[in-house]
Design a protein around this motif. Structure first.
Motif, PDB file in Angstrom:
ATOM      1  N   UNK A  11     120.182  71.499 110.002  1.00  0.00           N
ATOM      2  CA  UNK A  11     120.050  69.996 109.473  1.00  0.00           C
ATOM      3  C   UNK A  11     120.392  70.104 107.709  1.00  0.00           C
ATOM      4  N   UNK A  12     121.191  69.278 107.090  1.00  0.00           N
ATOM      5  CA  UNK A  12     121.264  69.247 105.774  1.00  0.00           C
ATOM      6  C   UNK A  12     120.437  68.110 105.299  1.00  0.00           C
ATOM      7  N   UNK A  13     119.496  68.657 104.463  1.00  0.00           N
ATOM      8  CA  UNK A  13     118.691  67.766 103.497  1.00  0.00           C
ATOM      9  C   UNK A  13     119.595  67.081 102.320  1.00  0.00           C
ATOM     10  N   UNK A  14     119.524  65.564 102.220  1.00  0.00           N
ATOM     11  CA  UNK A  14     120.023  64.834 101.241  1.00  0.00           C
ATOM     12  C   UNK A  14     118.900  64.529 100.503  1.00  0.00           C
ATOM     13  N   UNK A  15     119.096  64.507  99.044  1.00  0.00           N
ATOM     14  CA  UNK A  15     117.999  64.041  98.113  1.00  0.00           C
ATOM     15  C   UNK A  15     118.287  63.376  97.136  1.00  0.00           C
ATOM     16  N   UNK A  16     117.495  62.566  96.405  1.00  0.00           N
ATOM     17  CA  UNK A  16     117.825  61.791  95.090  1.00  0.00           C
ATOM     18  C   UNK A  16     117.286  62.349  94.064  1.00  0.00           C
ATOM     19  N   UNK A  17     118.281  62.609  93.207  1.00  0.00           N
ATOM     20  CA  UNK A  17     117.866  63.536  91.751  1.00  0.00           C
ATOM     21  C   UNK A  17     118.026  62.482  90.750  1.00  0.00           C
ATOM     22  N   UNK A  18     116.688  62.406  89.657  1.00  0.00           N
ATOM     23  CA  UNK A  18     116.925  61.584  88.632  1.00  0.00           C
ATOM     24  C   UNK A  18     116.028  62.360  87.305  1.00  0.00           C
ATOM     25  N   UNK A  19     116.135  61.974  86.360  1.00  0.00           N
ATOM     26  CA  UNK A  19     115.312  62.368  85.353  1.00  0.00           C
ATOM     27  C   UNK A  19     113.822  62.410  85.437  1.00  0.00           C
ATOM     28  N   UNK A  20     113.098  63.560  85.225  1.00  0.00           N
ATOM     29  CA  UNK A  20     111.597  63.509  85.417  1.00  0.00           C
ATOM     30  C   UNK A  20     110.937  62.368  84.456  1.00  0.00           C
ATOM     31  N   UNK A  21     111.745  62.077  83.457  1.00  0.00           N
ATOM     32  CA  UNK A  21     111.275  60.938  82.460  1.00  0.00           C
ATOM     33  C   UNK A  21     111.395  59.740  82.906  1.00  0.00           C
ATOM     34  N   UNK A  22     111.932  59.217  84.095  1.00  0.00           N
ATOM     35  CA  UNK A  22     112.445  57.992  84.603  1.00  0.00           C
ATOM     36  C   UNK A  22     110.901  57.391  84.807  1.00  0.00           C
ATOM     37  N   UNK A  23     111.046  56.301  84.139  1.00  0.00           N
ATOM     38  CA  UNK A  23     109.875  55.359  84.131  1.00  0.00           C
ATOM     39  C   UNK A  23     110.297  53.833  84.464  1.00  0.00           C
ATOM     40  N   UNK A  24     111.538  53.554  84.414  1.00  0.00           N
ATOM     41  CA  UNK A  24     112.023  52.005  84.440  1.00  0.00           C
ATOM     42  C   UNK A  24     111.509  51.743  86.119  1.00  0.00           C
ATOM     43  N   UNK A  25     110.880  50.595  86.111  1.00  0.00           N
ATOM     44  CA  UNK A  25     110.468  49.903  87.388  1.00  0.00           C
ATOM     45  C   UNK A  25     111.843  49.687  88.220  1.00  0.00           C
ATOM     46  N   UNK A  26     113.049  49.096  87.308  1.00  0.00           N
ATOM     47  CA  UNK A  26     114.038  48.850  88.083  1.00  0.00           C
ATOM     48  C   UNK A  26     114.734  50.081  88.886  1.00  0.00           C
ATOM     49  N   UNK A  27     114.629  51.238  88.251  1.00  0.00           N
ATOM     50  CA  UNK A  27     115.219  52.541  88.790  1.00  0.00           C
ATOM     51  C   UNK A  27     114.345  52.992  89.897  1.00  0.00           C
ATOM     52  N   UNK A  28     112.724  52.942  89.694  1.00  0.00           N
ATOM     53  CA  UNK A  28     111.879  53.408  90.615  1.00  0.00           C
ATOM     54  C   UNK A  28     112.254  52.776  91.806  1.00  0.00           C
ATOM     55  N   UNK A  29     112.188  51.059  91.727  1.00  0.00           N
ATOM     56  CA  UNK A  29     112.409  50.457  93.012  1.00  0.00           C
ATOM     57  C   UNK A  29     113.549  50.715  93.726  1.00  0.00           C
ATOM     58  N   UNK A  30     114.941  51.121  93.007  1.00  0.00           N
ATOM     59  CA  UNK A  30     116.028  51.551  93.786  1.00  0.00           C
ATOM     60  C   UNK A  30     115.601  52.865  94.469  1.00  0.00           C
ATOM     61  N   UNK A  31     115.048  53.705  93.886  1.00  0.00           N
ATOM     62  CA  UNK A  31     114.737  54.992  94.447  1.00  0.00           C
ATOM     63  C   UNK A  31     113.965  54.782  95.832  1.00  0.00           C
ATOM     64  N   UNK A  32     113.032  54.008  95.734  1.00  0.00           N
ATOM     65  CA  UNK A  32     112.374  53.537  97.034  1.00  0.00           C
ATOM     66  C   UNK A  32     113.153  52.841  98.001  1.00  0.00           C
ATOM     67  N   UNK A  33     114.121  52.074  97.772  1.00  0.00           N
ATOM     68  CA  UNK A  33     115.102  51.372  98.541  1.00  0.00           C
ATOM     69  C   UNK A  33     116.064  52.345  99.198  1.00  0.00           C
ATOM     70  N   UNK A  34     116.269  53.440  98.501  1.00  0.00           N
ATOM     71  CA  UNK A  34     117.174  54.677  98.849  1.00  0.00           C
ATOM     72  C   UNK A  34     116.526  55.384  99.954  1.00  0.00           C
ATOM     73  N   UNK A  35     115.111  55.695  99.668  1.00  0.00           N
ATOM     74  CA  UNK A  35     114.240  56.112 100.737  1.00  0.00           C
ATOM     75  C   UNK A  35     114.281  55.643 102.072  1.00  0.00           C
TER      76      UNK A  35
END
Length: 309
Positions: free
Chosen positions: A263-287
């Motif tokens: 099986x091939x794992x898919x990952x979300x990759x972003x800057x470790x400095x990401x703190x934007x609530x909008x971006x973090x909310x989108x990451x959760x929706x991707x999960x």
């Protein structure tokens, strides 16, 4: 008095590397960005840029100010997010996905984003994992969803989904239980998609099961690769959800049950400095939405898509 607009201009110049790129990202003119920086320097008395070079670069003071601006802007985003409903959050976020994602979970994800954040502008880029990696490293994207891969320091990698695949061929060309080391496969080409991790999938196969294959045919896209398989140009590795979906399931069948790719794992990759609530909310929706089990997962036939959904 220093304004948020000036801090925003400084931050994006520092992140993207030029006044022009910052203006393009902020959807304004380069002269507007220049004026904001000039006003910023006049108010503070600081020389934020070294203008002795052909292209202005951040001075030491400018680099320190850019870091502080990032913190202030992130705090402002958090303040607004805490006081506002999701319907009031307005921002532009750039996300990169692979072609396979655009055929599976991405449409459902976009529909949910538009329903939850109607004022958020989602810039979706579809490309190869290698191209998306380059764009993320160059700060052209806020995050990417790709097959598991190595990224340089400074990025956070989180697993979001798993893709299962099988070796396959044109339906009826080989018995379903044909092993890959069978003499029937000698001289048969492998069909691969250009700029993918296909080679890694094939390389993971036990060496003793590897047949004497007839080279590799490279396709420039997933649909082209499927067409080559159905036309009996060779064998390939395709996602299980494609092999189980009509009309593909009527033209392609699995082979080699003795050799199932990992099986091939898919990952979300972003800057470790990401703190934007909008971006973090989108990451959760991707999960929550990233799954490879059907075409256009979660979308019903005839259901309207886009901002109006």
């Amino acid at each position: 008095m220093v304004t948020l607009k000036q801090l925003e201009a400084l931050y994006w110049i520092g992140r993207l590397g030029s006044f022009e790129a910052a203006a393009r990202h902020l959807q304004t003119s380069q002269s507007t960005i220049t004026r904001r920086i000039q006003d910023f320097e006049q108010v503070t008395g600081a020389a934020l840029f070294d203008r002795t070079t052909r292209v202005p670069t951040l001075s030491r003071q400018g680099q320190e100010a850019c870091l502080q601006a990032a913190g202030i802007l992130e705090s402002t985003d958090q303040l607004v997010a805490g006081l506002s409903s999701p319907e009031m959050i307005a921002r532009r976020v750039s996300i990169g996905v692979t072609e396979l994602s655009s055929f599976s979970w991405a449409p459902d994800f976009m529909r949910k984003v538009h329903a939850t954040f109607p004022r958020l502008e989602l810039d979706l880029r579809v490309g190869s994992a290698f191209k998306l990696r380059q764009m993320l490293v160059e700060n052209e994207l806020d995050l990417v969803v790709v097959p598991s891969a190595l990224y340089p320091p400074g990025f956070t990698v989180e697993k979001v989904g798993t893709l299962t695949t099988s070796f396959c061929a044109a339906r009826g060309e080989f018995p379903p239980d044909t092993p890959l080391n069978s003499e029937l496969l000698t001289g048969t080409p492998l069909i691969a998609q250009e700029n993918t991790l296909f080679d890694q999938v094939v390389a993971s196969a036990p060496r003793e099961n590897s047949p004497d294959l007839g080279g590799v045919i490279v396709a420039d896209g997933l649909l082209a690769m499927i067409a080559l398989v159905t036309s009996n140009y060779g064998i390939s590795v395709l996602p299980d959800f494609i092999l189980d979906t009509a009309p593909f399931s009527n033209a392609v069948s699995r082979i080699s049950p003795n050799l199932k790719p990992d099986p091939l794992a898919y990952v979300v990759v972003h800057s470790e400095n990401t703190r934007s609530p909008a971006v973090l909310a989108l990451i959760k929706m991707i999960q929550e939405t990233c799954r490879f089990d059907q075409f256009f997962a979660g979308i019903k036939p005839g259901e309207p898509q886009g901002h109006g959904s």
